[in-house]
Scaffold this motif. Structure first.
Motif, PDB file in Angstrom:
ATOM      1  N   GLN A  10       0.829  -1.197   0.000  1.00 31.66           N
ATOM      2  CA  GLN A  10       0.000   0.000   0.000  1.00 31.66           C
ATOM      3  C   GLN A  10       0.868   1.255   0.000  1.00 31.66           C
ATOM      4  OE1 GLN A  10       0.466  -1.848   2.707  1.00 31.66           O
ATOM      5  NE2 GLN A  10       0.887  -0.503   4.437  1.00 31.66           N
ATOM      6  N   ARG A  11       2.144   1.092  -0.393  1.00 33.87           N
ATOM      7  CA  ARG A  11       3.086   2.201  -0.273  1.00 33.87           C
ATOM      8  C   ARG A  11       3.330   2.841  -1.634  1.00 33.87           C
ATOM      9  NH1 ARG A  11       5.901  -1.992   3.456  1.00 33.87           N
ATOM     10  NH2 ARG A  11       5.346  -1.204   5.515  1.00 33.87           N
ATOM     11  N   LYS A  12       3.112   4.145  -1.707  1.00 33.32           N
ATOM     12  CA  LYS A  12       3.199   4.842  -2.995  1.00 33.32           C
ATOM     13  C   LYS A  12       4.596   4.777  -3.602  1.00 33.32           C
ATOM     14  CE  LYS A  12      -0.636   8.085  -2.419  1.00 33.32           C
ATOM     15  NZ  LYS A  12      -1.041   9.508  -2.398  1.00 33.32           N
ATOM     16  N   ALA A  13       5.626   4.861  -2.762  1.00 38.87           N
ATOM     17  CA  ALA A  13       6.991   4.816  -3.289  1.00 38.87           C
ATOM     18  C   ALA A  13       7.245   3.507  -4.011  1.00 38.87           C
ATOM     19  CB  ALA A  13       7.998   4.997  -2.153  1.00 38.87           C
ATOM     20  N   ASP A  14       6.721   2.405  -3.473  1.00 37.56           N
ATOM     21  CA  ASP A  14       6.884   1.111  -4.130  1.00 37.56           C
ATOM     22  C   ASP A  14       6.152   1.098  -5.466  1.00 37.56           C
ATOM     23  OD1 ASP A  14       8.065   0.631  -1.728  1.00 37.56           O
ATOM     24  OD2 ASP A  14       6.819  -1.075  -1.165  1.00 37.56           O
ATOM     25  N   PHE A  15       4.909   1.557  -5.471  1.00 42.28           N
ATOM     26  CA  PHE A  15       4.124   1.566  -6.703  1.00 42.28           C
ATOM     27  C   PHE A  15       4.818   2.366  -7.800  1.00 42.28           C
ATOM     28  CE2 PHE A  15       0.718  -0.207  -4.226  1.00 42.28           C
ATOM     29  CZ  PHE A  15      -0.117  -0.821  -5.158  1.00 42.28           C
ATOM     30  N   GLN A  16       5.346   3.521  -7.440  1.00 41.21           N
ATOM     31  CA  GLN A  16       5.965   4.381  -8.447  1.00 41.21           C
ATOM     32  C   GLN A  16       7.224   3.771  -9.033  1.00 41.21           C
ATOM     33  OE1 GLN A  16       6.189   7.881  -6.008  1.00 41.21           O
ATOM     34  NE2 GLN A  16       4.187   8.640  -6.637  1.00 41.21           N
TER      35      GLN A  16
END
Length: 449
Positions: free
Chosen positions: A138-144
């Motif tokens: 659920q972490r945006k840094a990972d998704f990006q």
């Protein structure tokens, strides 16, 4: 006399060398990080303490949810630096013989063929001591870092995870245990009839198979998953061997055990065979006063910027956008609308004080300080006091599983030593912990009770 059910112990070594503990004078960081000697030392200590598992949670991006930038995380050491632990586990396994290793990968980003093949190799290297903690990020840094602009919807992340694990399990079973013959006379390596494609075609993955490796010592890694939401509990029931449960008070823990048992029965599985390893933070010392003194160091001089970066990263929601006052219900609604995580810190706060409670921004971050450092959930005391505490939780939650002892005590070698030399013997005297490893593999040791 009837034998008491025994606890299993794991060490959560996920974030120990970052966050706040690194500043303490007894921290290992200044001497070692990221030297491999640190990790080998931890492995030896845990094996002497007869732990089942050393667990490595992970995230792959530098936290950037707070204020939309990485600056605070980089400045304060929040969830970074982070390394892929698979090679480090290899080194740790070479100085131990029994303790297992839990490795985390996100099904949201990884491909099941690569993951199944990697974990198979690690299971061979460690002689059957690998657990796979499968997560939905659920972490945006990972998704990006994996090409996404926004978080994927919560339910869809779990749909993908379920299919991901199904594919991995098919791949691990695609080569029979007795397929390899290695006959020097005939020159036959393996029986083709015992090596089969899986021909999987699903919503998220298309994988022909079979896996191109010999079966691993455990057949497949032990599967661990930490979903605490209703959707996460249903996913766990489908495939998990053991659940990683959040420590959240006895009533909520007992409730999760009941809901997991119901979900397991709905899947045709035996709840007695699935343990919960409860996230639990303890500090053990010879006297209660000394243990409490060590606990107070957890919150000493921690900057609020670090707290904000930690909270934002672990919920997937930018806490810098909070107004001066707000209700926990309104905050949770904003978190859900952002496809971030409605459980965890904010969910627990709402359970404790009620969703309609109004709270100021400063009050919220004071609670956040205690959550980010582990202070709020850390029990400090003598070996007898901590053994009493663990035994009460163990019995109240079904006496199946045990405890994932958290990061607040692991940043200091002496405090980890205290667990193995003081707490473990106290549990052994009560018949609550093994006195020797019974099994050859992690799966066998976790099955022993």
């Amino acid at each position: 006399m009837a034998t008491k059910p025994r606890m299993h112990l794991a060490l959560d070594f996920s974030w120990t060398q970052v966050e706040t503990d690194w500043r303490q004078p007894t921290s290992w960081v200044n001497r070692f990080y990221p030297d491999i000697g640190l990790f080998e030392d931890v492995a030896r200590i845990c094996e002497r303490g007869l732990f089942d598992l050393i667990f490595f949670g992970d995230s792959t991006g530098i936290p950037n949810t707070w204020e939309g930038r990485i600056d605070a995380a980089v400045r304060r050491g929040v969830a970074w630096p982070r390394m892929d632990m698979s090679p480090w586990i290899t080194a740790m396994s070479r100085v131990t013989s029994h303790v297992g290793f839990g490795l985390t990968y996100a099904s949201t980003f990884m491909h099941p063929y690569y993951t199944a093949r990697l974990l198979n190799a690690l299971d061979h290297v460690t002689n059957g001591r690998i657990a796979f903690n499968v997560i939905t990020s659920q972490r945006k840094a990972d998704f990006q870092n994996y090409g996404y602009d926004e978080l994927v919807e919560h339910g869809e992340r779990y749909d993908r995870m379920e299919e991901f694990v199904d594919v991995c399990k098919k791949l691990w079973a695609s080569v029979d245990p007795d397929a390899f013959v290695w006959d020097p006379v005939s020159g036959i390596v393996a029986d083709p009839a015992k090596v089969r494609p899986i021909n999987h075609v699903g919503r998220f993955f298309k994988v022909k198979g079979p896996l191109s490796v010999p079966p691993s010592p455990q057949g497949r890694p032990v599967l661990v998953q930490a979903g605490g939401s209703p959707r996460g509990v249903r996913a766990s029931a489908r495939f998990v061997d053991h659940v990683f449960g959040a420590g959240k008070g006895l009533a909520l823990m007992a409730e999760q055990r009941v809901k997991l048992d119901e979900a397991l029965r709905a899947e045709g599985r035996d709840p007695q065979q699935v343990g919960i390893l409860w996230a639990t933070k303890v500090i053990v010392a010879e006297t209660e006063a000394e243990a409490l003194r060590l606990k107070e160091r957890l919150i000493a001089d921690v900057p609020m910027e670090a707290v904000g970066a930690w909270l934002s990263h672990n919920t997937g929601f930018d806490m810098s956008t909070l107004p001066p006052r707000f209700s926990l219900r309104a905050l949770n609604q904003r978190i859900v609308a952002a496809n971030a995580s409605p459980v965890g810190f904010v969910g627990l706060l709402a359970e404790q004080y009620g969703e309609d409670m109004e709270i100021s921004r400063d009050e919220f971050f004071r609670h956040g300080l205690h959550a980010a450092t582990g202070y709020a959930s850390t029990k400090a005391g003598t070996p007898v006091q901590i053994a009493d505490y663990l035994e009460e939780m163990f019995e109240a939650t079904g006496s199946r599983g045990g405890f994932m002892l958290g990061h607040s005590q692991a940043g200091h070698r002496a405090v980890l030593q205290n667990i193995t030399t003081m707490l473990v013997p106290a549990l052994q005297r009560r018949g609550r912990m093994r006195t020797a490893y019974e099994g050859r593999t992690l799966r066998e040791n976790l099955a022993a009770s």
